[in-house]
Design an enzyme around this catalytic site. Structure first.
Site, PDB file in Angstrom:
ATOM      1  N   CYS A   1     -14.231 -11.456  16.571  1.00 36.27           N
ATOM      2  CA  CYS A   1     -15.103 -10.287  16.354  1.00 36.27           C
ATOM      3  C   CYS A   1     -15.375 -10.015  14.866  1.00 36.27           C
ATOM      4  O   CYS A   1     -16.257  -9.230  14.529  1.00 36.27           O
ATOM      5  CB  CYS A   1     -14.519  -9.047  17.007  1.00 36.27           C
ATOM      6  SG  CYS A   1     -14.281  -9.246  18.766  1.00 36.27           S
TER       7      CYS A   1
ATOM      8  N   HIS B   1     -18.420  -2.985  13.922  1.00 40.89           N
ATOM      9  CA  HIS B   1     -18.242  -3.808  15.117  1.00 40.89           C
ATOM     10  C   HIS B   1     -18.226  -2.883  16.330  1.00 40.89           C
ATOM     11  O   HIS B   1     -17.594  -1.823  16.309  1.00 40.89           O
ATOM     12  CB  HIS B   1     -16.921  -4.579  15.007  1.00 40.89           C
ATOM     13  CG  HIS B   1     -16.535  -5.283  16.264  1.00 40.89           C
ATOM     14  ND1 HIS B   1     -17.427  -6.039  16.990  1.00 40.89           N
ATOM     15  CD2 HIS B   1     -15.357  -5.346  16.943  1.00 40.89           C
ATOM     16  CE1 HIS B   1     -16.811  -6.544  18.048  1.00 40.89           C
ATOM     17  NE2 HIS B   1     -15.556  -6.129  18.050  1.00 40.89           N
TER      18      HIS B   1
ATOM     19  N   ASN C   1     -18.778  -5.044  24.026  1.00 46.77           N
ATOM     20  CA  ASN C   1     -18.273  -5.827  22.902  1.00 46.77           C
ATOM     21  C   ASN C   1     -18.839  -7.245  22.978  1.00 46.77           C
ATOM     22  O   ASN C   1     -18.483  -8.014  23.859  1.00 46.77           O
ATOM     23  CB  ASN C   1     -16.743  -5.849  22.959  1.00 46.77           C
ATOM     24  CG  ASN C   1     -16.120  -6.552  21.771  1.00 46.77           C
ATOM     25  OD1 ASN C   1     -16.796  -7.260  21.019  1.00 46.77           O
ATOM     26  ND2 ASN C   1     -14.820  -6.387  21.604  1.00 46.77           N
TER      27      ASN C   1
HETATM   28  O1  UT7 Z   1     -13.137  -6.529  19.397  1.00 41.11           O
HETATM   29  C1  UT7 Z   1     -11.915  -6.169  18.863  1.00 41.11           C
HETATM   30  C2  UT7 Z   1     -10.910  -6.093  19.883  1.00 41.11           C
HETATM   31  N1  UT7 Z   1     -11.092  -5.142  20.927  1.00 41.11           N
HETATM   32  C3  UT7 Z   1     -10.929  -3.832  20.774  1.00 41.11           C
HETATM   33  O2  UT7 Z   1     -11.087  -3.272  19.732  1.00 41.11           O
HETATM   34  C4  UT7 Z   1     -10.475  -3.062  21.980  1.00 41.11           C
HETATM   35  C5  UT7 Z   1      -9.287  -2.220  21.649  1.00 41.11           C
HETATM   36  N2  UT7 Z   1      -8.718  -1.500  22.759  1.00 41.11           N
HETATM   37  C6  UT7 Z   1      -9.392  -0.634  23.527  1.00 41.11           C
HETATM   38  O3  UT7 Z   1     -10.579  -0.464  23.379  1.00 41.11           O
HETATM   39  C7  UT7 Z   1      -8.625   0.195  24.531  1.00 41.11           C
HETATM   40  O4  UT7 Z   1      -7.241  -0.003  24.347  1.00 41.11           O
HETATM   41  C8  UT7 Z   1      -8.996  -0.132  25.993  1.00 41.11           C
HETATM   42  C9  UT7 Z   1     -10.397   0.400  26.288  1.00 41.11           C
HETATM   43  C10 UT7 Z   1      -8.944  -1.619  26.236  1.00 41.11           C
HETATM   44  C11 UT7 Z   1      -8.041   0.562  26.950  1.00 41.11           C
HETATM   45  O5  UT7 Z   1      -8.016   1.964  26.724  1.00 41.11           O
HETATM   46  P1  UT7 Z   1      -6.640   2.730  26.601  1.00 41.11           P
HETATM   47  O6  UT7 Z   1      -6.974   4.140  26.449  1.00 41.11           O
HETATM   48  O7  UT7 Z   1      -5.849   2.065  25.512  1.00 41.11           O
HETATM   49  O8  UT7 Z   1      -6.004   2.502  28.033  1.00 41.11           O
HETATM   50  P2  UT7 Z   1      -4.626   1.781  28.414  1.00 41.11           P
HETATM   51  O9  UT7 Z   1      -4.711   0.311  28.183  1.00 41.11           O
HETATM   52  O10 UT7 Z   1      -3.489   2.532  27.804  1.00 41.11           O
HETATM   53  O11 UT7 Z   1      -4.611   2.033  29.977  1.00 41.11           O
HETATM   54  C12 UT7 Z   1      -4.544   3.346  30.517  1.00 41.11           C
HETATM   55  C13 UT7 Z   1      -4.613   3.237  32.033  1.00 41.11           C
HETATM   56  C14 UT7 Z   1      -3.622   2.228  32.609  1.00 41.11           C
HETATM   57  O12 UT7 Z   1      -3.108   2.766  33.823  1.00 41.11           O
HETATM   58  P3  UT7 Z   1      -1.661   3.475  33.845  1.00 41.11           P
HETATM   59  O13 UT7 Z   1      -0.699   2.426  33.374  1.00 41.11           O
HETATM   60  O14 UT7 Z   1      -1.772   4.641  32.908  1.00 41.11           O
HETATM   61  O15 UT7 Z   1      -1.510   3.842  35.289  1.00 41.11           O
HETATM   62  C15 UT7 Z   1      -4.488   1.032  32.934  1.00 41.11           C
HETATM   63  O16 UT7 Z   1      -3.974   0.261  34.002  1.00 41.11           O
HETATM   64  O17 UT7 Z   1      -5.905   2.797  32.454  1.00 41.11           O
HETATM   65  C16 UT7 Z   1      -5.783   1.683  33.351  1.00 41.11           C
HETATM   66  N3  UT7 Z   1      -6.957   0.834  33.209  1.00 41.11           N
HETATM   67  C17 UT7 Z   1      -8.101   1.061  33.884  1.00 41.11           C
HETATM   68  N4  UT7 Z   1      -8.443   2.007  34.755  1.00 41.11           N
HETATM   69  C18 UT7 Z   1      -9.700   1.971  35.243  1.00 41.11           C
HETATM   70  C19 UT7 Z   1      -7.109  -0.251  32.418  1.00 41.11           C
HETATM   71  N5  UT7 Z   1      -8.350  -0.750  32.567  1.00 41.11           N
HETATM   72  C20 UT7 Z   1      -8.985   0.045  33.462  1.00 41.11           C
HETATM   73  C21 UT7 Z   1     -10.279   0.066  34.020  1.00 41.11           C
HETATM   74  N6  UT7 Z   1     -10.587   1.047  34.901  1.00 41.11           N
HETATM   75  N7  UT7 Z   1     -11.220  -0.838  33.680  1.00 41.11           N
END
Ligand code: UT7
Length: 318
Positions: free
Chosen positions: A112, A245, A275
């Site tokens: 990225c 980005h 992304n």
């Molecule tokens: O390009 C450079 C690299 N990429 C990035 O910059 C991305 C960086 N990271 C992010 O954008 C975020 O961390 C994400 C969008 C990927 C995830 O958001 P988050 O607020 O960090 O969520 P999390 O990973 O802590 O997950 C929270 C909950 C989890 O459930 P529990 O464990 O709380 O029950 C996940 O299983 O959300 C769940 N979850 C989803 N729920 C519905 C994860 N993906 C999904 C989904 N739909 N697609």
């Protein structure tokens, strides 16, 4: 001698995949995706549409916008993590599609941060007199690396391409560049599969520890923005537009806040295409130029971060 951006162009594949459609495939919702990432839709390239095909559209549009003839180009750099083939480079394949030959063409792989790395490289080659007219493209067919059953990643990524044309000029153009990498973080964002004896060895899909990536990105982007401004002797208040980005709206908002920039001075396109890795910054730049927000003479801060980890920033007098 400066490198000046004289034209921008971009391309998104025809097929749009909405959050609602994804919610019929995996356990997710439009509400979750939009509130956690800002993404509403992404574009998916056709089966037979390659990274070089998308790059070709973006480059053609950038050359046209800049009024630059193909014959003037003497350097082509493609930033991509999803090349057409193992080799030759996508840049060589693109050069052939453009129908011009002879000048250096090569790929840059910094995921990225790829466009930032490629732009900084082109800038250095123009400043040192190696090139006078460079095309820099970020192009990705990331959907090739998506596991459509993995809700943690499949909602985040999309395909597309963006390009800029740079000319050598005595007028200020690129004012400062900063590139960084830290391989200690290679395990939190990766697609580690490799081709071995005609088969894929290891997981070829994108794997991401979202939370760890999020925290690293917020810190690194704030830091690199400060360093880039300091290198050019400018203040945060000198920046007209942040062109970040496009991975997650919350990361973008955090960077803007750190720079004391209101969101009205930030180009956001992540809602439309998710992304797109190396393509996301030139896609956002072209959107801001084409809709008239970004104007000649303004100061732009471009910045990106991704797998590696690799990150960086480019400060531009447009
Ligand atoms: O390009 C450079 C690299 N990429 C990035 O910059 C991305 C960086 N990271 C992010 O954008 C975020 O961390 C994400 C969008 C990927 C995830 O958001 P988050 O607020 O960090 O969520 P999390 O990973 O802590 O997950 C929270 C909950 C989890 O459930 P529990 O464990 O709380 O029950 C996940 O299983 O959300 C769940 N979850 C989803 N729920 C519905 C994860 N993906 C999904 C989904 N739909 N697609």
């Amino acid at each position: 001698m400066y490198a000046r951006i004289v034209g921008t162009g971009s391309y998104l594949p025809e097929k749009i995949l909405t959050n609602a459609e994804l919610a019929t495939r995996v356990d997710t919702s439009d509400e979750w995706i939009a509130s956690r990432t800002g993404i509403r839709a992404r574009h998916v390239a056709a089966d037979d549409e390659k990274t070089s095909d998308m790059a070709l559209h973006a480059v053609t549009r950038a050359l046209e916008a800049g009024g630059v003839a193909l014959e003037e180009v003497d350097l082509l750099i493609v930033a991509t993590t999803t090349p057409d083939n193992i080799f030759p480079s996508t840049a060589c394949l693109l050069q052939e599609k453009l129908g011009v030959h002879g000048f250096p063409a090569f790929d840059v792989q910094a995921v990225c941060a790829g466009f930032i790395y490629a732009l900084a490289t082109a800038n250095a080659m123009i400043q040192s007199g190696i090139a006078r007219c460079a095309v820099v493209v970020g192009a990705e067919k990331l959907t090739n690396l998506i596991n459509w059953d993995d809700r943690a990643t499949c909602v985040l990524f999309g395909d597309g391409a963006g390009a800029v044309v740079l000319r050598a000029s005595e007028e200020p153009g690129i004012l400062a560049t900063q590139l960084h990498a830290d391989g200690r973080y290679s395990n939190i964002l990766k697609a580690e599969g490799r081709v071995k004896q005609g088969a894929i060895d290891g997981n070829p899909y994108i794997y991401m520890e979202g939370n760890a990536v999020f925290k690293f990105a917020v810190r690194a982007l704030a830091d690199v923005a400060e360093k880039t401004l300091a290198a050019a002797g400018l203040q945060q208040s000198d920046v007209d537009w942040l062109v970040p980005h496009q991975a997650n709206l919350r990361i973008i908002e955090s960077t803007a806040k750190h720079l004391h920039l209101p969101m009205e001075q930030v180009i956001v396109t992540v809602d439309r295409h998710g992304n797109t890795s190396a393509a996301s910054i030139p896609l956002a730049l072209d959107a801001g130029v084409k809709d008239g927000r970004i104007k000649p003479g303004q100061t732009l801060l471009l910045e990106g971060i991704g797998g590696g980890f690799a990150w960086g920033s480019v400060l531009v007098k447009f």
